[in-house]
Scaffold this active site. Structure first.
Site, short mmCIF file in Angstrom:
data_model
loop_
_atom_site.label_atom_id
_atom_site.label_comp_id
_atom_site.label_asym_id
_atom_site.label_seq_id
_atom_site.Cartn_x
_atom_site.Cartn_y
_atom_site.Cartn_z
N LEU A 1 -7.49 -7.46 -2.13
CA LEU A 1 -7.81 -6.29 -1.32
C LEU A 1 -7.13 -5.02 -1.84
O LEU A 1 -7.70 -3.93 -1.77
CB LEU A 1 -7.38 -6.53 0.13
CG LEU A 1 -8.16 -7.57 0.93
CD1 LEU A 1 -7.68 -7.59 2.38
CD2 LEU A 1 -9.66 -7.32 0.88
N GLU A 2 -5.94 -5.16 -2.37
CA GLU A 2 -5.20 -3.97 -2.80
C GLU A 2 -5.73 -3.38 -4.11
O GLU A 2 -5.89 -2.16 -4.21
CB GLU A 2 -3.71 -4.29 -2.94
CG GLU A 2 -3.00 -4.59 -1.63
CD GLU A 2 -2.86 -3.37 -0.74
OE1 GLU A 2 -3.05 -2.23 -1.23
OE2 GLU A 2 -2.56 -3.54 0.45
N THR A 3 -5.97 -4.23 -5.09
CA THR A 3 -6.32 -3.69 -6.42
C THR A 3 -7.46 -4.44 -7.11
O THR A 3 -7.64 -4.29 -8.32
CB THR A 3 -5.10 -3.71 -7.36
OG1 THR A 3 -4.72 -5.09 -7.59
CG2 THR A 3 -3.93 -2.93 -6.79
N TRP B 1 2.70 -5.28 6.55
CA TRP B 1 2.17 -4.91 5.24
C TRP B 1 1.30 -3.66 5.34
O TRP B 1 1.40 -2.74 4.55
CB TRP B 1 1.36 -6.07 4.65
CG TRP B 1 0.81 -5.78 3.30
CD1 TRP B 1 -0.43 -5.27 3.00
CD2 TRP B 1 1.49 -5.90 2.05
NE1 TRP B 1 -0.57 -5.09 1.65
CE2 TRP B 1 0.59 -5.47 1.04
CE3 TRP B 1 2.76 -6.35 1.69
CZ2 TRP B 1 0.94 -5.49 -0.31
CZ3 TRP B 1 3.10 -6.35 0.33
CH2 TRP B 1 2.20 -5.92 -0.65
N TYR C 1 -7.47 -3.71 8.83
CA TYR C 1 -7.07 -4.23 7.51
C TYR C 1 -6.41 -5.60 7.67
O TYR C 1 -6.71 -6.54 6.92
CB TYR C 1 -6.12 -3.26 6.82
CG TYR C 1 -5.70 -3.70 5.43
CD1 TYR C 1 -6.31 -3.17 4.30
CD2 TYR C 1 -4.69 -4.64 5.25
CE1 TYR C 1 -5.93 -3.57 3.03
CE2 TYR C 1 -4.31 -5.05 3.99
CZ TYR C 1 -4.92 -4.50 2.89
OH TYR C 1 -4.53 -4.92 1.63
#
Length: 271
Positions: free
Chosen positions: A127-129, A250, A256
Site C-alpha cells: 500500500l505504501e510504495t 501507522w 486506510y
C-alpha cells in the site's frame, strides 16, 4: 521601576520580539529564506553538526508542490468500498502473494523476532510504495523544511526536520539519498524521520539502517514499529480485534487502516 530597569526591560522586549519574528511560520515563499537561516542556527545550538546542517539544507527552497499535496488530501475522505477497491487490485494481490513466497524465509525470521506476520508487513509494503516500486522522488529535506515553515503544522515538521538531520549525522544516509514522498516519508514502507530514529533496524547486518535499498531492513523496521505500537502476536487485526488500533498508529485514517487489514487478510488466505 527606575530608568535603568525600564531600558533593560525594553531591550529584552526587543530581543524577544525579534526572536519571535525570526522564528515565525509563513504561508508564502516570501519569508522562507530568513526562516531557514534561523532554523539552521537553532539546530546548531542544539548540537547538530554545522557541516551536516549546511550540506543538508544548502539548496533547500520553498516547495509549492509540497504545499499543494498537503492541502489536497481528499483520497482519505472516500468511502471504504471505493478506497479499498482502488488500492486492492488483482495485480497488487498477485504481486503480494509472489513476494510472500519469495521472501518467506526472511518473513519467518522477522516474525520470530517481532511477532508480526508476513502478510501484514507485505500489505503495508504494497500500500505504501507498491512493494518498493515508488518510494517517492521529493527531496526529503526540502519537503520537511517547507512544511516546518508552513503555519499549518509548523512545530510537528520542525521536529521532523531536526530528526532528518540526525539520521544524516549518525551516518545512515546522505542528504542526497534522502528522497521520498511529499511529507518527508522515507523508504520502502514510508517512515517519517522520527519513526526512523526510533524504530529503524539493521536486519541484514551490513552496519546501516537502510530503509530505501534493503528490503530486510525496511520490513523488519516496520515490524519493530508495529511491535512498539502494541502489536500482539497471534491476535487478530480486523476492525474490532486487538491489533486493529496498531494500524491506526501507522496511519490515523480509518479508511486506510481498514483497507490495510483487508489486504493482509486476503494475503493470508482469508476472505
Amino acid at each position: 521601576m527606575n530608568v535603568r530597569q525600564t531600558l533593560t526591560a525594553a531591550a529584552l522586549f526587543l530581543v524577544w520580539t525579534n526572536a519571535a519574528g525570526a522564528a515565525a511560520c509563513g504561508n508564502s515563499a516570501a519569508g522562507f529564506g530568513a526562516w531557514l537561516e534561523d532554523f539552521k542556527q537553532e539546530a546548531a545550538s542544539e548540537g547538530m553538526s554545522r557541516h551536516v546542517i549546511d550540506a543538508a539544507l544548502a539548496d533547500a527552497s520553498y516547495d509549492r508542490a509540497v504545499i499543494s499535496r498537503d492541502r489536497g488530501q481528499k483520497i482519505f475522505r472516500q468511502s471504504f468500498e471505493k478506497f479499498s477497491a482502488r488500492l486492492i487490485t488483482p495485480a497488487r494481490l498477485n504481486r503480494g502473494r509472489a513476494l510472500l513466497q519469495r521472501h518467506a524465509n526472511l518473513l519467518r525470521q522477522i516474525e520470530a523476532r517481532y511477532g508480526v506476520p508476513g502478510p501484514v508487513l507485505v500489505s503495508i509494503w504494497g500500500l505504501e510504495t507498491g512493494y518498493g516500486a515508488d518510494n517517492g522522488n521529493f527531496k526529503t529535506m526540502q519537503a520537511l523544511a517547507t512544511l516546518a515553515y508552513d503555519c499549518r503544522r509548523s512545530a510537528q515538521f520542525t521536529q521532523e526536520l531536526k530528526d532528518a538531520l540526525k539520521i544524516v549525522q549518525r551516518g545512515d544516509m546522505s542528504p542526497a539519498q534522502m528522497r521520498g514522498d511529499w511529507a518527508g516519508e522515507i523508504g520502502q514502507t514510508q517512515f517519517m524521520p522520527s519513526s526512523y530514529l526510533k524504530h529503524a533496524v539493521d536486519f541484514d547486518g551490513d552496519g546501516r539502517r537502510d530503509l530505501i535499498h534493503s528490503t530486510a531492513d525496511a520490513l523488519a523496521s516496520t515490524a519493530n514499529f508495529l511491535r512498539g505500537s502494541g502489536w500482539r502476536p497471534d491476535a487478530g487485526w480486523e476492525e474490532g480485534e486487538p491489533n486493529f488500533p496498531v494500524f491506526l498508529e501507522w496511519n490515523q485514517a480509518r479508511v486506510y487502516a481498514r483497507t490495510l487489514a483487508l489486504l493482509a487478510t486476503k494475503l493470508s488466505g482469508g476472505q
